[in-house]
Write an enzyme that holds these catalytic residues in place. Structure first.
Site, PDB file in Angstrom:
ATOM      1  CG  ASP A 116      36.322  35.607  52.842  1.00 36.16           C
ATOM      2  OD1 ASP A 116      37.405  36.172  52.640  1.00 36.16           O
ATOM      3  OD2 ASP A 116      36.175  34.603  53.544  1.00 36.16           O
ATOM      4  CG  HIS A 166      40.190  39.137  42.679  1.00 36.03           C
ATOM      5  ND1 HIS A 166      39.358  40.229  42.793  1.00 36.03           N
ATOM      6  CD2 HIS A 166      39.550  38.117  43.289  1.00 36.03           C
ATOM      7  CE1 HIS A 166      38.266  39.883  43.448  1.00 36.03           C
ATOM      8  NE2 HIS A 166      38.352  38.604  43.757  1.00 36.03           N
ATOM      9  CE1 TYR A 191      31.298  41.333  45.751  1.00 35.14           C
ATOM     10  CE2 TYR A 191      29.339  39.973  45.473  1.00 35.14           C
ATOM     11  CZ  TYR A 191      30.450  40.597  44.934  1.00 35.14           C
ATOM     12  OH  TYR A 191      30.720  40.488  43.595  1.00 35.14           O
ATOM     13  CG  PHE A 208      32.887  36.655  41.715  1.00 39.50           C
ATOM     14  CD1 PHE A 208      33.785  37.663  42.006  1.00 39.50           C
ATOM     15  CD2 PHE A 208      33.351  35.347  41.673  1.00 39.50           C
ATOM     16  CE1 PHE A 208      35.131  37.384  42.246  1.00 39.50           C
ATOM     17  CE2 PHE A 208      34.693  35.055  41.899  1.00 39.50           C
ATOM     18  CZ  PHE A 208      35.582  36.082  42.194  1.00 39.50           C
TER      19      PHE A 208
END
Length: 271
Positions: free
Chosen positions: A105, A232, A107, A118
């Site tokens: 998703d 992650h 931020y 990212f």
């Protein structure tokens, strides 16, 4: 697992675009555009021509999602990223994709999401902790200096597709758009990347980087594409296998094996 801080979650341009086009590759998309307007525009004005062709089978589903988002805005919700950046990942030509990095998703913090997984706006300070951890691994892997900014457009320009699985979110509400229809669109996008063929009929060069369990859920879509998978980069999981995974050097080695050169992962000191 969204591409913020807690897990749950230029390739050459293919052809010239009208510099006045709303989503032309030569300039940022116009501000002030709403989701309702996006839903009415031709796909070729929303993304590069080859992406428009690839996503034509899910055009109706994409427009349905945009209509749902327009309704949420009408109800007073703030959605991220801005409408002008929601389809940003598809502005670079599909034909130029060499590396696919899957996020989940956007931020959920206002001002952070920019339409590339990212990444954040170059003026955002401090950068999200997940991205800071990505920079730490980049330094450990290739010796490249961490940056204070989160503008990853230089990666995108070299054919690194920074694609979230879900392309929007309500501000402050991570995972709020998981069931709005984005999965059908991004599944088609991932399939389009994986199914490209070179002139000789062999699979086009590609490396897929998957960080975390949610990203790994796309594995069935990847066919025989080389995959680099790890934990992650979130502070909650980076020490469980992300650190030391060396995804950048491994991606370059896999690209070299496919005869496609390497990605220069170094980012400029300032955007």
């Amino acid at each position: 697992m969204f591409d913020s801080d807690a897990p749950h979650s230029e390739a050459p341009r293919s052809e010239a675009r009208d510099p006045d086009a709303l989503f032309g590759l030569e300039q940022p998309a116009a501000e002030g555009v709403g989701f309702a307007e996006l839903a009415r525009l031709p796909l070729a004005e929303l993304m590069s021509p080859d992406w428009a062709d690839a996503l034509a089978p899910v055009e109706g589903k994409l427009r349905d999602v945009l209509d749902v988002l327009a309704a949420e805005v009408a109800e007073g919700h703030l959605l991220l990223p801005s409408p002008s950046n929601v389809l940003r990942a598809f502005r670079q030509p599909l034909a130029g994709v060499r590396v696919l990095i899957v996020g989940q998703d956007p931020y959920p913090t206002p001002g952070h999401a920019v339409g590339l997984s990212f990444a954040v706006d170059g003026a955002t300070r401090p950068i999200p902790r997940s991205l800071a951890n990505i920079y730490k691994e980049l330094n450990a892997d290739l010796g490249l200096p961490p940056r204070v900014h989160g503008d990853l457009s230089r990666w995108s320009a070299q054919g690194v597709l920074l694609l979230n699985r879900v392309l929007t979110v309500r501000a402050g509400a991570a995972a709020s758009h998981r069931n709005k229809g984005w999965a059908a669109v991004t599944t088609a996008a991932i399939a389009a990347v994986v199914n490209r063929r070179s002139a000789d009929g062999t699979p086009a060069p590609l490396v897929v980087i998957l960080w975390g369990k949610d990203a790994a859920s796309v594995t069935p879509l990847l066919g025989s594409a080389p995959v680099i998978a790890s934990a992650h980069p979130s502070p909650l999981s980076a020490s469980r296998g992300f650190y030391g995974s060396r995804p950048f050097s491994r991606a370059n080695n896999l690209l070299l094996e496919q005869g496609d050169g390497t990605v220069d992962w170094e980012l400029p000191p300032l955007p």
